[in-house]
Design an enzyme around this catalytic site. Structure first.
Site, PDB file in Angstrom:
ATOM      1  N   GLN A 135       0.977  -1.447   0.169  1.00  0.00           N
ATOM      2  CA  GLN A 135       0.019   0.460   0.365  1.00  0.00           C
ATOM      3  C   GLN A 135       0.636   1.279  -0.101  1.00  0.00           C
ATOM      4  OE1 GLN A 135      -1.945   2.013   3.534  1.00  0.00           O
ATOM      5  NE2 GLN A 135      -3.727   0.467   2.186  1.00  0.00           N
ATOM      6  N   CYS A 182      -6.888   5.944   5.363  1.00  0.00           N
ATOM      7  CA  CYS A 182      -6.783   5.655   6.522  1.00  0.00           C
ATOM      8  C   CYS A 182      -7.347   7.465   7.253  1.00  0.00           C
ATOM      9  CB  CYS A 182      -5.027   5.906   6.688  1.00  0.00           C
ATOM     10  SG  CYS A 182      -3.991   6.206   8.158  1.00  0.00           S
ATOM     11  N   GLY A 187      -8.932  -6.815  10.055  1.00  0.00           N
ATOM     12  CA  GLY A 187      -8.184  -5.643  11.164  1.00  0.00           C
ATOM     13  C   GLY A 187      -7.867  -5.730  12.629  1.00  0.00           C
TER      14      GLY A 187
END
Length: 350
Positions: A70, A100, A227
């Site tokens: 990423q 993010c 996550g």
């Protein structure tokens, strides 16, 4: 499912998490059933590529493919160059960070902040796709539902990104404004899935096998990305895989197995970070493993006083040996179990 020409083992993905999904953690999750794992984000700022932090993030030695990296930034040319940099170092898939929510990222107008500037977001995507295409490297993208409750533009952006050549989209079911608060909503992910032809991945609050099943059904997504629920519980991937295949819950792992997994994980962690950084950055992982266990909080506090790898390893081994006297299996995680927070990670890291 596939990302462009690359076939994946299954539809259970590890989310990219800064300070968490380093190479040892990604490899552990793959060993325990994840079909795909994305690296921590690598900056597009060229002057930082030779730093120790970036060199570690760009290290894929021994990692099973596909290697997905990423990248994050706000300048199209710099992002294209970052794609080249990582492809040269083994990246087989480039993922663009527009998801993010961290202030230190969004304050620089990177991450999910890019969703506020649609022309710039599209310019960046096109530049990265054009840079990766000659190498046969597919580009994917992770985003949120929008910037705020009144600014949900994931569906429009998804169509634009697909037209630009993005070959997979991951959507976290929260806005940037929400951060990780509240509950993820899946209607927007379902709308994105209905709007595009490329694979769509659902992310947010997938904490149990049953929740994974429900999110896949609600959204029609091709895969789920996990996550925080994998922090301290990387075997969640094999639990989900078993449940999706059979409809039955897999028994929690044996304490003895988790002891082995932890010690192996710590050894790989130390090898990557060295003694000084390794023992400190390992604290958060240890804290996540033990947080729900008897005397786990006291043990976690003790970890922050140990400053050499040998002592840390010995303490972890002794803790799980003592636990095995009282129970042979780890406890199950309930659907409403509290997940680790970013603040906890920062404290645990010391």
């Amino acid at each position: 499912m596939q990302i462009g020409p690359i076939a994946l083992e299954n539809r259970l993905f590890v989310a990219p998490m800064a300070g968490v999904t380093d190479r040892p953690f990604r490899m552990l999750c793959r060993e325990l059933g994840a079909g795909y794992a994305v690296s921590e984000m690598v900056t597009s700022r060229k002057e930082l590529w030779n730093t120790l932090k970036t060199s570690r993030r760009a290290n894929h030695e021994g990692e099973p493919g596909p290697i997905a990296v990423q990248i994050a930034g706000t300048d199209a040319a710099m992002m294209a160059e970052a794609a080249h940099y990582n492809i040269d170092r083994g990246a087989q898939i480039i993922d663009i960070n527009m998801g993010c929510p961290a202030k230190k990222v969004c304050n620089k107008w990177a991450g999910s902040a890019l969703m506020r500037d649609e022309p710039l977001a599209l310019e960046i995507v096109q530049a990265v796709v054009d840079a990766a295409a000659p190498h046969g490297v597919p580009v994917t993208l992770k985003m949120r539902t929008g910037w705020s409750q009144d600014h949900r533009n994931a569906v429009k952006l998804a169509r634009d990104f697909e037209s630009a050549g993005v070959q997979m989209l991951t959507v976290h079911g929260r806005t940037r404004e929400q951060g990780y608060k509240g509950e993820a909503e899946y209607d927007t992910i379902a709308a994105v899935k209905a709007a595009v032809r490329v694979p769509v991945v659902a992310n947010g609050d997938v904490t149990t096998p049953q929740k994974a099943r429900d999110v896949l059904a609600l959204t029609g997504a091709d895969a789920v990305m996990i996550g925080r629920a994998a922090q301290g519980r990387p075997w969640i991937f094999r639990e989900i895989a078993h449940f999706l295949a059979t409809g039955l819950e897999l028994a929690p792992p044996l304490v003895a197995e988790v002891r082995r997994l932890m010690l192996d994980h710590l050894q790989a962690h130390y090898a990557l970070y060295g003694e000084f950084s390794g023992v400190r950055t390992a604290r958060k992982h240890i804290g996540w493993y033990v947080r729900s266990l008897p005397d786990g909080e006291a043990f976690r506090a003790r970890m922050n006083t140990l400053d050499d790898c040998a002592s840390q390893l010995r303490a972890v081994a002794d803790f799980f040996d003592a636990l095995a006297v009282h129970t042979d299996r780890m406890p199950s995680r309930s659907a409403d179990a509290e997940l680790p927070t970013d603040e906890e990670a920062a404290i645990a890291a010391g």
